[in-house]
Structures are given as C-alpha cells and as structure tokens.
Design a protein around this motif. Structure first.
Motif, PDB file in Angstrom:
ATOM      1  N   PHE A   1       0.817  -1.215   0.000  1.00  0.00           N
ATOM      2  CA  PHE A   1       0.000   0.000   0.000  1.00  0.00           C
ATOM      3  C   PHE A   1       0.853   1.269   0.000  1.00  0.00           C
ATOM      4  O   PHE A   1       0.385   2.331  -0.412  1.00  0.00           O
ATOM      5  CB  PHE A   1      -0.927   0.016   1.222  1.00  0.00           C
ATOM      6  N   ARG A   2       2.091   1.189   0.464  1.00  0.00           N
ATOM      7  CA  ARG A   2       2.990   2.347   0.477  1.00  0.00           C
ATOM      8  C   ARG A   2       3.860   2.422  -0.780  1.00  0.00           C
ATOM      9  O   ARG A   2       4.622   3.364  -0.947  1.00  0.00           O
ATOM     10  CB  ARG A   2       3.913   2.290   1.699  1.00  0.00           C
ATOM     11  N   SER A   3       3.761   1.445  -1.645  1.00  0.00           N
ATOM     12  CA  SER A   3       4.676   1.331  -2.786  1.00  0.00           C
ATOM     13  C   SER A   3       4.119   2.015  -4.031  1.00  0.00           C
ATOM     14  O   SER A   3       2.901   2.243  -4.147  1.00  0.00           O
ATOM     15  CB  SER A   3       4.932  -0.147  -3.099  1.00  0.00           C
TER      16      SER A   3
ATOM     17  N   ASP B   1      -4.370  -1.865   7.444  1.00  0.00           N
ATOM     18  CA  ASP B   1      -3.332  -0.836   7.422  1.00  0.00           C
ATOM     19  C   ASP B   1      -3.394   0.013   8.688  1.00  0.00           C
ATOM     20  O   ASP B   1      -4.417   0.076   9.377  1.00  0.00           O
ATOM     21  CB  ASP B   1      -3.490   0.051   6.189  1.00  0.00           C
ATOM     22  N   ALA B   2      -2.286   0.703   8.956  1.00  0.00           N
ATOM     23  CA  ALA B   2      -2.188   1.497  10.186  1.00  0.00           C
ATOM     24  C   ALA B   2      -3.111   2.703  10.163  1.00  0.00           C
ATOM     25  O   ALA B   2      -3.606   3.131  11.202  1.00  0.00           O
ATOM     26  CB  ALA B   2      -0.743   1.939  10.392  1.00  0.00           C
ATOM     27  N   ASP B   3      -3.323   3.305   8.985  1.00  0.00           N
ATOM     28  CA  ASP B   3      -4.275   4.394   8.844  1.00  0.00           C
ATOM     29  C   ASP B   3      -4.918   4.282   7.465  1.00  0.00           C
ATOM     30  O   ASP B   3      -4.805   3.242   6.817  1.00  0.00           O
ATOM     31  CB  ASP B   3      -3.622   5.758   9.081  1.00  0.00           C
ATOM     32  N   VAL B   4      -5.561   5.348   7.013  1.00  0.00           N
ATOM     33  CA  VAL B   4      -6.340   5.249   5.766  1.00  0.00           C
ATOM     34  C   VAL B   4      -5.695   6.017   4.617  1.00  0.00           C
ATOM     35  O   VAL B   4      -6.367   6.337   3.640  1.00  0.00           O
ATOM     36  CB  VAL B   4      -7.781   5.753   5.989  1.00  0.00           C
ATOM     37  N   ARG B   5      -4.401   6.293   4.704  1.00  0.00           N
ATOM     38  CA  ARG B   5      -3.786   7.100   3.645  1.00  0.00           C
ATOM     39  C   ARG B   5      -3.838   6.406   2.287  1.00  0.00           C
ATOM     40  O   ARG B   5      -3.862   7.063   1.239  1.00  0.00           O
ATOM     41  CB  ARG B   5      -2.347   7.438   4.012  1.00  0.00           C
TER      42      ARG B   5
ATOM     43  N   THR C   1       2.334  12.399  10.841  1.00  0.00           N
ATOM     44  CA  THR C   1       3.709  12.440  11.341  1.00  0.00           C
ATOM     45  C   THR C   1       4.596  11.425  10.621  1.00  0.00           C
ATOM     46  O   THR C   1       5.819  11.557  10.641  1.00  0.00           O
ATOM     47  CB  THR C   1       3.745  12.149  12.848  1.00  0.00           C
ATOM     48  N   SER C   2       3.994  10.427   9.992  1.00  0.00           N
ATOM     49  CA  SER C   2       4.774   9.421   9.267  1.00  0.00           C
ATOM     50  C   SER C   2       4.604   9.518   7.763  1.00  0.00           C
ATOM     51  O   SER C   2       5.065   8.644   7.026  1.00  0.00           O
ATOM     52  CB  SER C   2       4.376   8.013   9.736  1.00  0.00           C
ATOM     53  N   ALA C   3       3.927  10.571   7.301  1.00  0.00           N
ATOM     54  CA  ALA C   3       3.687  10.724   5.861  1.00  0.00           C
ATOM     55  C   ALA C   3       4.942  11.239   5.163  1.00  0.00           C
ATOM     56  O   ALA C   3       5.733  11.977   5.737  1.00  0.00           O
ATOM     57  CB  ALA C   3       2.524  11.683   5.620  1.00  0.00           C
TER      58      ALA C   3
ATOM     59  N   SER D   1       3.506  16.896   9.869  1.00  0.00           N
ATOM     60  CA  SER D   1       4.565  15.898   9.741  1.00  0.00           C
ATOM     61  C   SER D   1       5.918  16.410  10.191  1.00  0.00           C
ATOM     62  O   SER D   1       6.876  15.647  10.295  1.00  0.00           O
ATOM     63  CB  SER D   1       4.675  15.432   8.279  1.00  0.00           C
ATOM     64  N   ARG D   2       6.010  17.719  10.460  1.00  0.00           N
ATOM     65  CA  ARG D   2       7.288  18.282  10.893  1.00  0.00           C
ATOM     66  C   ARG D   2       7.515  18.004  12.375  1.00  0.00           C
ATOM     67  O   ARG D   2       6.570  18.051  13.173  1.00  0.00           O
ATOM     68  CB  ARG D   2       7.322  19.794  10.644  1.00  0.00           C
TER      69      ARG D   2
END
Length: 486
Positions: free
Chosen positions: A22-24, A62-66, A183-185, A473-474
């Motif tokens: 999903f992150r790829s 997944d950890a969130d819905v991004r 924060t992890s995006a 995210s900073r």
C-alpha cells in the motif's frame, strides 16, 4: 482496524507485505491503471468492485487510511464516454437498474467501512486540533446550501446540489485530516499521486481522440467539442493535467535522476496542449514557468544544465513536429485557433456573465441558487433540465454572487484567506508546489466552472489536506536548554 485488536497480525509477514504494498509505487500505479481501464473500456462496475476490495483491505489491516487517497481521487474519473449519463440517457449503465443497485451497495459498504475505520482511529489515537480550514469551509457550505433563499428559486434541489458541492470540496479534507497519521507521511507523497493521475489523464486523453474521430475528420477544421469523456470534456481533462504539472517539477527537485521527471513534465505539458483547453493551457503555461524557475534555483550547475537541455530538446522537437505536420496541425487545432484569434473569443461567456450579473442584482443577499443559469454547452438539449449537474456561469466569483449573493462571496473570501494563510505559514517547497497545483484550479475557474464540479473538488480537497498535513509531519520545535550557570 484488525491489527489494532489482534496483536499477532501486526507481526504477521503477509500483513506486513500487504501494508508495504500500500505504500509502494505499485499500488498507486494499480489504482491509476484501473481508472484508465474503466474509462477506456467501460469497466466501471468491475473496477468499483476492485476499489472496494482494495479499500476494505486498507481499512482492515493498514495502520491508517492514507492508502484510500488514490482511490478517492481516481474513482470519479473512471466513467467512460459510453456510460456518460448526460450524453447517453437511454444506454448509459448508470440508468440500468442492475447497475444502480450494485453501485448503491458498493457505495453503502464503502461508506460504512470508512466511517467505522475513522471512528476507531479517533477512539484509539491522539486527539488532533480542529483543522485550520474548518471555519471557512463551514461558512462556505452554509452559503451553498442557502443559495437562492428568498429569491423564489430556492428549493430542495438547489440545496442538495450546494451540499454535494461543499462535500466534494471538503469531505476528503476532513476525513483524511483525522484519518491519516501525518507524522509518518512522506513529503513527496502528494507529488507522486498527482504525477500518476496526470499520466492517467494522458491515457484517457488518447482514448478521447480515438473515440471522437477527430483525427480522421474530413472537414476543413476539427471541432474540439467532440473531445468528451464520461466524466467531463476537454476543459475538465485539461484542468486535471494542469493541476498535475507542478507535481512532476517538484519530484525533479533533489532526485538522483531528476531530469526524468522533467521529461515527464514536458510530456504532461504536451498533453495539456492536446486538450485544446485555452484556460488550462494558459494557466498551465504560467504555472509551469513558475515551477520550473523554482526547480532551477536550488540546483547545482550540472543538474540545472540537464533540466535546461531537456526543456530545450522538448521545445525543439515540438517546433519541428509542428513545422513538418503544419497542415495537419492547423486542421486539428482549427477550432481552437478560430476561437482564439477570430470570431467570438469569449465563446459565449460575455452573455453568460451578463446573465449572472443580472441574477445577482435581482437577489443580492442570497442569490438565485444554482439552477437559474441557462447555458448548456455540451449536454444534449433533449435532456436539458433533467440532469442534477446544472449549467454554471464559468467564473467562480460571479457564480458565488449569482447563486449565493453577497453572503456567499464573503464566505468564499473568508475561505480563500484561510487557505492562503495555511499555505504560506511555515513555507516549504512541498507547500509551494501544492499551491501551484491549487492555483491551476483557481485560475482556470475564472473562466470555467471547475470549482463547482465534483471531480476537481475532490482533488482540491486532497491538496489542502496534504498542505496541512505537511505541517503536522514536521517535528515539533523544541526550545534550547538554558545555559548552565557559571
């Protein structure tokens, strides 16, 4: 959702592989490819089922819905020419009972899953502050729903359309603001998404040319009005490509082989010209120039030279192609050239603007609602008035005045001030290029009606949440420890 309740799933190899997918880029490419396939081959329903399957896996594991963001952006642009409900009222799949039932089931399941997942995220996660644009969106939505009040034109239909417009503009913004762990995006996520969407639009544009027969038109000049797809026309496709252009330039910054993204940006600009949308071409050209200059400023000499060589080569190739195929180009772009350099340059907008102003003066406080405009430029006259999407005034400010009155314009300006504040506070390259993408929508909407169309509204909503998410995210600023006492 399940990984939060069942600890073993978090360390399961198949689940970890699925989340990595999903992150790829492969997942993003799959979602955009499905969009293009549905559009080209009328595969909307199978693709909707696949989107539902992918979305369900995201929500459950997944950890969130991004990973839902690409699906949310692409779903609207899946509709094929053959199933355009406005152009084919008797044969489009959207009028078939079996299709409607299945689509309703898909939407209901998706809605229940998305709401359920958001509830669990809010229940288990840290509370976030209200989003920065909440007040402006609230006022804008109220003005849309109340548009036409006391004018004699107010009713359920205009209120429902106003609600649908504001939902497209801010629904995804609120959902992903709370549903994504920003924060992890990644800083480049928005650019990867919009570059992929832009390339998908090029595929759909090719389909528009092949299906329209414009390449084989035997007349002296081609009519760009035949460039229609299932969810819009050449202006709509041009707007989306213009919004995608800054993404390629942003990815060219700091990349090891950034010139490859410059090549892709030139390809997107070529596609933008092929849409034959004057507003999109002009806005895209101005924003492309601004984005390219911003790209060159931080580059080293060698990298800057590569970008300039690519741009020069693309320009030279375009000039040579136009010279060699001059007669065919003049024929292909005949309608665009005639509308630009002769005849009615405004393409009927002057009368449209006059009508909008008269509607505003007749009901200055709340306007006349969304169904008083009389212009239908691409919908079959035989079904005029039977579609939910009304004709509009092709100018955002005039639309606000005519449909929602002074109250609407004030609410829109409040929203615009809020967005500018958000985009320019804590400046960063990411937010700068997001601003350029948003500017493409706003500039074209000065002579078009994209701001009140659902597809561009979804993209606008996502761009805003990416901009606000970039601040989240900073790492938080920490004060320097006090100096030790002597």
């Amino acid at each position: 959702m399940l990984t939060e309740s069942i600890a073993k799933l978090r360390t399961s190899a198949p689940i970890r592989t699925l989340c990595a997918f999903f992150r790829s880029p492969w997942y993003l490419s799959l979602v955009v490819a499905l969009m293009a396939l549905a559009n080209l081959f009328s595969l909307e329903l199978p693709v909707f089922y696949l989107y539902l399957l992918l979305g369900t896996l995201v929500i459950l594991f997944d950890a969130d819905v991004r990973a839902l963001i690409p699906i949310a952006c692409c779903s609207y642009m899946t509709v094929s020419y053959e199933n355009n409900p406005a152009l084919h009222p008797h044969t489009a799949a959207f009028y078939l009972p079996a299709f409607r039932i299945q689509l309703t089931v898909i939407l209901c399941l998706a809605g229940v899953l998305m709401i359920g997942r958001l509830v669990t995220i809010l229940w288990r996660g840290q509370k976030k502050k209200p989003p920065l644009l909440a007040l402006g969106f609230g006022g804008l939505g109220l003005s849309f729903v109340l548009g036409g009040l006391f004018s004699g034109s107010y009713g359920f239909r205009t209120a429902l359309f106003g609600f649908a417009v504001i939902a497209s503009l801010c629904g995804l913004y609120f959902y992903f603001y709370y549903g994504v762990d920003w924060t992890s995006a990644g800083k480049r996520d928005f650019a990867k998404l919009f570059l992929a969407i832009g390339l998908g639009m090029l595929v759909e544009l090719l389909g528009m040319y092949l299906k329209s027969g414009i390449l084989h038109d035997a007349d002296g000049g081609s009519d760009r009005g035949v460039l229609i797809t299932g969810w819009g026309m050449y202006n709509n496709v041009g707007c989306v490509i213009a919004m995608s252009l800054p993404a390629a330039l942003y990815l060219a910054r700091g990349s090891r082989h950034g010139w490859i993204y410059t090549v892709l940006s030139c390809l997107l600009f070529g596609g933008l010209v092929m849409t034959q949308s004057r507003s999109s071409i002009l806005a895209g050209a101005a924003l492309y120039a601004a984005g390219f200059v911003l790209l060159l400023i931080p580059c080293g000499k060698e990298e800057r030279l590569l970008h300039l060589i690519v741009l020069a080569a693309a320009f030279f190739a375009a000039v040579c192609l136009a010279a060699v195929l001059r007669d065919k180009f003049v024929k292909l772009f005949g309608d665009l050239l005639n509308k630009t350099f002769g005849g009615d340059v405004s393409n009927g907008r002057t009368e449209l603007y006059e009508e909008g102003w008269n509607h505003f003066t007749s009901a200055p406080f709340f306007g006349v609602g969304f169904y008083r405009c009389t212009a239908f430029q691409w919908i079959d006259p035989s079904i005029k008035g039977s579609t939910f999407l009304p004709p509009r005034y092709h100018n955002t400010l005039l639309q606000m005045l005519a449909s929602c009155g002074i109250f609407g314009l004030v609410c829109y300006l409040l929203h615009r001030v809020e967005t500018l504040f958000m985009l320019f506070r804590n400046p960063s390259p990411e937010k700068t290029y997001i601003f350029l993408s948003i500017a493409a929508l706003l500039l074209t909407s000065l002579v078009e009606c994209h701001f009140f169309s659902f597809g561009p509204g979804l993209l606008y909503s996502v761009l805003l949440v990416y901009a606000e998410g970039s601040d989240l995210s900073r790492p938080p600023k920490t004060e320097a420890p006090p100096a030790a006492a002597p």
